[in-house]
Design an enzyme around this catalytic site. Structure first.
Site, PDB file in Angstrom:
ATOM      1  N   ASP A   1       0.810  -1.221   0.000  1.00 47.41           N
ATOM      2  CA  ASP A   1       0.000   0.000   0.000  1.00 47.41           C
ATOM      3  C   ASP A   1       0.846   1.274   0.000  1.00 47.41           C
ATOM      4  O   ASP A   1       2.075   1.223   0.169  1.00 47.41           O
ATOM      5  CB  ASP A   1      -0.961   0.003   1.205  1.00 47.41           C
ATOM      6  CG  ASP A   1      -0.294  -0.451   2.498  1.00 47.41           C
ATOM      7  OD1 ASP A   1       0.945  -0.380   2.583  1.00 47.41           O
ATOM      8  OD2 ASP A   1      -1.006  -0.873   3.416  1.00 47.41           O
TER       9      ASP A   1
ATOM     10  N   ASN B   1      -7.536  -3.595  14.562  1.00 46.38           N
ATOM     11  CA  ASN B   1      -8.910  -3.884  14.141  1.00 46.38           C
ATOM     12  C   ASN B   1      -8.973  -5.020  13.119  1.00 46.38           C
ATOM     13  O   ASN B   1     -10.001  -5.264  12.514  1.00 46.38           O
ATOM     14  CB  ASN B   1      -9.583  -2.618  13.581  1.00 46.38           C
ATOM     15  CG  ASN B   1      -8.888  -2.084  12.318  1.00 46.38           C
ATOM     16  OD1 ASN B   1      -7.982  -2.710  11.789  1.00 46.38           O
ATOM     17  ND2 ASN B   1      -9.335  -0.934  11.844  1.00 46.38           N
TER      18      ASN B   1
ATOM     19  N   HIS C   1      -7.194  -5.206  10.297  1.00 48.00           N
ATOM     20  CA  HIS C   1      -6.937  -4.881   8.889  1.00 48.00           C
ATOM     21  C   HIS C   1      -5.651  -5.544   8.400  1.00 48.00           C
ATOM     22  O   HIS C   1      -4.721  -5.796   9.171  1.00 48.00           O
ATOM     23  CB  HIS C   1      -6.945  -3.361   8.639  1.00 48.00           C
ATOM     24  CG  HIS C   1      -5.771  -2.598   9.142  1.00 48.00           C
ATOM     25  ND1 HIS C   1      -5.852  -1.309   9.581  1.00 48.00           N
ATOM     26  CD2 HIS C   1      -4.458  -2.932   9.279  1.00 48.00           C
ATOM     27  CE1 HIS C   1      -4.665  -0.892   9.948  1.00 48.00           C
ATOM     28  NE2 HIS C   1      -3.800  -1.853   9.774  1.00 48.00           N
TER      29      HIS C   1
ATOM     30  N   GLU D   1      -9.769  -2.251   5.645  1.00 48.37           N
ATOM     31  CA  GLU D   1     -10.396  -2.067   6.951  1.00 48.37           C
ATOM     32  C   GLU D   1     -11.593  -3.002   7.112  1.00 48.37           C
ATOM     33  O   GLU D   1     -12.085  -3.560   6.121  1.00 48.37           O
ATOM     34  CB  GLU D   1     -10.852  -0.603   7.079  1.00 48.37           C
ATOM     35  CG  GLU D   1      -9.730   0.414   6.916  1.00 48.37           C
ATOM     36  CD  GLU D   1      -8.801   0.509   8.128  1.00 48.37           C
ATOM     37  OE1 GLU D   1      -8.771  -0.414   8.962  1.00 48.37           O
ATOM     38  OE2 GLU D   1      -8.086   1.527   8.228  1.00 48.37           O
TER      39      GLU D   1
HETATM   40  P1  PGA Z   1       2.493  -2.123  12.575  1.00 46.32           P
HETATM   41  O1  PGA Z   1       1.217  -2.063  11.649  1.00 46.32           O
HETATM   42  O2  PGA Z   1       3.406  -3.120  11.980  1.00 46.32           O
HETATM   43  O3  PGA Z   1       3.039  -0.732  12.544  1.00 46.32           O
HETATM   44  O4  PGA Z   1       2.007  -2.516  13.920  1.00 46.32           O
HETATM   45  C1  PGA Z   1       0.714  -3.206  11.060  1.00 46.32           C
HETATM   46  C2  PGA Z   1      -0.604  -2.876  10.419  1.00 46.32           C
HETATM   47  O5  PGA Z   1      -1.308  -1.977  10.906  1.00 46.32           O
HETATM   48  O6  PGA Z   1      -0.941  -3.522   9.423  1.00 46.32           O
END
Ligand code: PGA
Length: 241
Positions: free
Chosen positions: A71, A140, A142, A147
């Site tokens: 992304d 959450n 995702h 999302e």
């Molecule tokens: P993080 O994020 O590795 O910074 O915890 C992972 C995500 O939100 O997909």
């Protein structure tokens, strides 16, 4: 749970990084022309450090590797300090022998964002499909920026970021209002097309998401749960409450 998902519990962030790096090392040694799906965020930083060490020691090479990131924010210049393009260069690409033309991130500054989404999936397909995809997981549930509520059939698409995700990511910006409201992300189906997937998650904040995944309930309200339908997923996780 009937899923084939493989669970590896680790005791530290460093252990998680090493175990994940081992899987990537094996992949690169078995297939030097691998197509890798990569992720940004706090979770993969340690694994990237480990891969840099191993490349510099001559154990692996990125010379013939092609990468696709999950992304990118909409509206940020590539050169912005908070762009995922910058993140990937500062954490991995600047220190390994990868060819710049083999690096792909969605272009969040594309004039026609819908066309960019279609083109991104087409580029992945043209390259031969992703051999090994790295994922983090949001609190959450995702994956990428998909999302809760995202269709499991989604391809690369433009998403509006939830308040929860923008808050989690605000640490990378000077001010909350600078956190972009939209991103371009590989869809859940685009992710599921990968031949193999590794998801890494460490720390108290992530445990609830991991527990939910373990419960085995597959629902679009919890995007990561679709991974339970994939034949080759390893979850490397740990952390205490
Ligand atoms: P993080 O994020 O590795 O910074 O915890 C992972 C995500 O939100 O997909």
């Amino acid at each position: 749970m009937t899923s084939d998902m493989k669970w590896i519990e680790v005791n530290s962030y460093d252990e998680m990084s090493e175990v994940a790096a081992d899987i990537f090392t094996k992949q690169l040694q078995a297939k030097p022309t691998s197509i890798l799906g990569l992720a940004t965020g706090g979770s993969p930083v340690g694994m990237y450090k480990e891969l840099v060490k191993r490349q510099q020691a001559g154990n692996i090479s990125f010379n013939d590797v092609i990468t696709f990131n999950l992304d990118e924010y909409v509206g940020l210049e590539q050169s912005s300090p908070a762009s995922y393009w910058t993140f990937m260069h500062e954490n991995l690409f600047n220190y390994v022998d990868i060819k710049e033309e083999n690096i792909h991130l969605p272009n969040g500054k594309a004039e026609n964002l819908d066309a960019e989404c279609v083109a991104y999936d087409a580029r992945i397909k043209e390259a031969g499909g992703i051999d090994l995809q790295l994922l983090g997981i949001g609190v959450n549930g995702h994956i990428g920026f998909n999302e809760p509520g995202t269709s499991f059939d989604s391809k690369t698409n433009i998403v509006e970021l939830t308040e929860s995700t923008r808050t989690e990511n605000a640490i990378y910006f000077d001010d909350f209002k600078d956190v972009p409201t939209h991103a371009i992300t590989m869809g859940i189906q685009s992710i599921m097309n990968a031949k193999e997937i590794v998801l890494i998650a460490f720390g108290e904040k992530k445990l609830e998401a991991i527990e939910k995944l373990k419960s085995g309930i597959i629902t679009e309200d919890f995007p990561a749960s679709q991974l339970l339908n994939h034949p080759n997923v390893t979850i490397i996780y740990g952390g205490t409450k």
